[in-house]
Design an enzyme around this catalytic site. Structure first.
Site, PDB file in Angstrom:
ATOM      1  N   ASP A 152       0.863  -1.163   0.000  1.00  0.00           N
ATOM      2  CA  ASP A 152       0.000   0.000   0.000  1.00  0.00           C
ATOM      3  C   ASP A 152       0.910   1.225   0.000  1.00  0.00           C
ATOM      4  O   ASP A 152       2.085   1.138   0.378  1.00  0.00           O
ATOM      5  CB  ASP A 152      -0.900  -0.012   1.243  1.00  0.00           C
ATOM      6  CG  ASP A 152      -1.780   1.219   1.306  1.00  0.00           C
ATOM      7  OD1 ASP A 152      -2.356   1.599   0.264  1.00  0.00           O
ATOM      8  OD2 ASP A 152      -1.888   1.819   2.392  1.00  0.00           O
TER       9      ASP A 152
ATOM     10  N   ASP B 266       0.110   5.216   0.823  1.00  0.00           N
ATOM     11  CA  ASP B 266       0.046   6.191   1.910  1.00  0.00           C
ATOM     12  C   ASP B 266      -0.101   5.475   3.249  1.00  0.00           C
ATOM     13  O   ASP B 266      -0.986   4.651   3.418  1.00  0.00           O
ATOM     14  CB  ASP B 266      -1.143   7.138   1.678  1.00  0.00           C
ATOM     15  CG  ASP B 266      -0.822   8.554   2.097  1.00  0.00           C
ATOM     16  OD1 ASP B 266      -0.416   8.751   3.253  1.00  0.00           O
ATOM     17  OD2 ASP B 266      -0.965   9.461   1.255  1.00  0.00           O
TER      18      ASP B 266
ATOM     19  N   ASP C 200      -1.420  -0.689   5.903  1.00  0.00           N
ATOM     20  CA  ASP C 200      -1.656  -0.058   7.206  1.00  0.00           C
ATOM     21  C   ASP C 200      -3.129  -0.101   7.597  1.00  0.00           C
ATOM     22  O   ASP C 200      -3.475   0.340   8.682  1.00  0.00           O
ATOM     23  CB  ASP C 200      -1.162   1.397   7.206  1.00  0.00           C
ATOM     24  CG  ASP C 200      -2.022   2.294   6.345  1.00  0.00           C
ATOM     25  OD1 ASP C 200      -2.385   1.863   5.229  1.00  0.00           O
ATOM     26  OD2 ASP C 200      -2.352   3.410   6.777  1.00  0.00           O
TER      27      ASP C 200
END
Lengths: 440, 440
Positions: free
Chosen positions: B32, B34, B256
């Protein structure tokens, strides 16, 4: 090793037809508006007479509508224009009124700003009744969006006490963003007038986003859940109990939607009564029962219509034509003539006998049912009448209509219907709308 | 009468820390963006080195982002500007790319119109890759709404083959209404790039509506469910299997967010690896386990950080001050001096010993933990570094920071932290970010 499985048994309890006599034993009568008392601007057949009967009998009558786009003055004017008598401001309960009363009763809201995703009429009601100051109403759009600078330039300097979601034709990205950011602050409350996703409109083929569109977007982005004032939620019922002192045991609610009107009645201890002139059908009731949604199953089904007001001639025929009549192809003029001939020489059916047969045996035949009906309507309203009429009876195919002008007080329409959903549908239709004596 | 109740037992299986050595046994690495590789425009500490290590080892590396607001060219430029090497167009997978490939592979879409609730960059990608014609992009608002005539004047004359929802800063009522009406037509398909409700932004206090805002509104009004191309759904994984021929058993995904990245990995047979530098915390993992959301529980937790890159000094102290240190009051300069004095003479703790204690015993004390940390960053990036840094470690209170300018290649920041969520939090922090040898 043991394994357990759970079995769910749904005991189907279909709603019973309630007689006019039994209905009149209640004290308080709550009506949904669109689909129950009128369709668009056309009264549902029998509604005006029925409401007049209630007032003559000294009953309490309230329109309980989720529509918060009109002020009460506009509502009263619309109701009077259609011909309803005795319905004034105090008889009309909307989420706008109940929300306004709720905020008026909380002193900390006096003169305070609230961020309203709604239209001017709701703003007027909130400001005049609740004494709050509505901000945010009207257009609010990014006209340019070439960079991401907008996220640094959003004006969040004002501090509303609440965010209120309703129908907003100016709903926009910046409005949703502001609402979500206000809702992130401690103590900012979140209200919605109602959460109907769409409006009933004059054209059933056109989807018109309602208040539920606004709150769906703000819910998604903010992660918060609003207090909803409209049906099926409780605030309107609490308002009626506290301000109008109604007795739930002596209150009956007439509605056309299982997920708003009927659930509202059932959840609040009112007797629920489905009208088949709007959104929900008896098939929807069966499906709700099968899903175990018992609070969406009406106790009764009712119709304002009687033989005299609804249908001067009500013929039902079995068609012996067989294969040629199957399917839903467009009807040519030649075919219409053929059907009419068959109708006039066919085998007459008595609706009361159909009721004695099971649904499954009726569904197993391939025959079609045709029916004549005669309606009276106000002169000069032909087009609007026909539009509204098609809305009322969505499961019946109109083969042809003939209109007759009598003069000043009424005109007449004669319809030839074909029942397009099989005998099951005919059975329902006859069960609820016909009297045995209406069959000649 | 018998009654049965069912009991649910959740066996908690916390994610294990995975070593760099074990990570490097995989062939394909999905990241991923950001919250994992960068925050805003600042690389996460250690990310650039780790990605470089993977390329040197001949691994396949893909950024799998739900962000469809950039073209691939813009994405590659951003990644290169931050200092990542080896990441080109083919290494970047977004819902925009996968949706475009999907439409390109369906011949009936060639040259056809699609109604896009999205921005110019997505339009460019769809038109150049898929060869469709995007209509509806840009502002589309009612500037006047004094009557209800608009419902008769909506232009629905065009006939798109699909409605596509994505992030749209010009989202508006007329756009939602048009989308819902197109979706009422037979054969019109409904796609969404992704359904993230919000964007991660430079300011965690500002809510920025994402693509999920658009589709929440259109879902609500249309009653339809889109095919969603972004994480956690399957199309991106199918794309990687079909176009990049990855082997799920040899693929590891770093993310995240439990509800997008981790679920995406688990649902598609990839090894899931939570990074604690973004949205989700270990507490979120525990809560997901308790709710039985097993497909949102990561198999491993990983950090790019090592002693050398993360922290040149990493001290942890027990504070003996007691009551005076409780609470989260604002810190005055005098208090800071007092804390530093205590710190320098306090009792040193060895993190490896904390790990041997149970969480509950650690939580039962009222003591506070202070910690020194030294970070290196690019000269001239002080403000941005500090902003990004606070985002990375939201559960730690920054008591004070001192910055040192060394010169051309690096500057340094020294932080005094207070752990504000008790020993449980310290335990986690030390467990994942410290090495025993880092404690002097």
């Amino acid at each position: 090793m043991f394994s357990f499985e759970s079995f769910s048994v749904f005991i189907l309890m279909p709603p019973s037809k309630i007689s006019r006599e039994d209905v009149l034993k209640y004290d308080t009568f709550l009506f949904d508006a669109d689909g129950v008392l009128w369709t668009g601007d056309i009264p549902i057949s029998g509604a005006i007479d029925f409401v007049a009967t209630l007032f003559r009998a000294g009953k309490s009558v309230f329109i309980v509508s989720n529509n918060s786009t009109k002020t009460l003055d506009q509502y009263v004017e619309k109701v009077a224009r259609m011909g309803f008598e005795g319905l004034f401001k105090k008889n009309i309960i909307t989420p706008a009124i109940v929300l306004s009363a709720y905020l008026r009763d909380r002193a900390e809201y006096a003169g305070q700003p609230v961020y309203l995703l709604g239209m001017e009429n709701l703003k007027r009601t909130l400001e005049s009744v609740a004494g709050v100051r509505c901000i945010g109403v009207g257009p609010d759009h990014f006209m340019d969006h070439s960079s991401s600078d907008f996220i640094f330039n959003l004006d969040l300097s004002l501090m509303p006490k609440a965010v209120i979601c309703s129908y907003d034709a100016h709903l926009s990205y910046p409005k949703i963003m502001k609402a979500a950011n206000f809702l992130k602050r401690n103590g900012v409350e979140f209200f919605a007038t109602n959460e109907d996703f769409t409006f009933p409109g004059p054209n059933p083929d056109l989807v018109i986003p309602g208040a539920g569109c606004t709150s769906a977007a703000v819910r998604a982005v903010s992660g918060r859940t609003p207090i909803v004032f409209g049906k099926p939620h409780k605030p309107i019922a609490n308002f009626l109990r506290n301000h109008e002192h109604i007795d739930a045991n002596k209150t009956i609610m007439f509605g056309d939607r299982l997920d708003t009107d009927i659930q509202f009645a059932n959840d609040n201890g009112f007797t629920s009564c489905l009208m088949l002139t709007g959104v929900s059908s008896l098939e929807d009731v069966e499906n709700a029962e099968k899903r175990g949604e018992t609070n969406r199953v009406p106790k009764h089904v009712f119709s304002f219509l009687s033989r005299l007001t609804f249908s001067t001639t009500n013929l039902a025929w079995k068609d012996e034509g067989g294969a040629a009549e199957k399917g839903g192809e467009p009807v040519s003029k030649g075919q219409q003539q053929g059907w009419i001939s068959k109708l006039l020489t066919g085998q007459q059916m008595n609706p009361s006998e159909w009721q004695k047969q099971s649904h499954s045996s009726l569904l197993s035949t391939s025959e079609n049912i045709y029916e004549f009906a005669t309606h009276n309507y106000h002169p000069g309203e032909k087009e609007r009448y026909l539009d509204a009429f098609v809305l009322q009876l969505p499961s019946i195919e109109l083969v042809g209509s003939w209109t007759v002008s009598y003069g000043k007080t009424k005109d007449q329409a004669i319809h030839l219907w074909r029942h397009t959903k099989g005998y099951k549908d005919v059975d329902r239709f006859v069960f609820f709308f016909s009297e045995e004596s209406a069959v000649s």
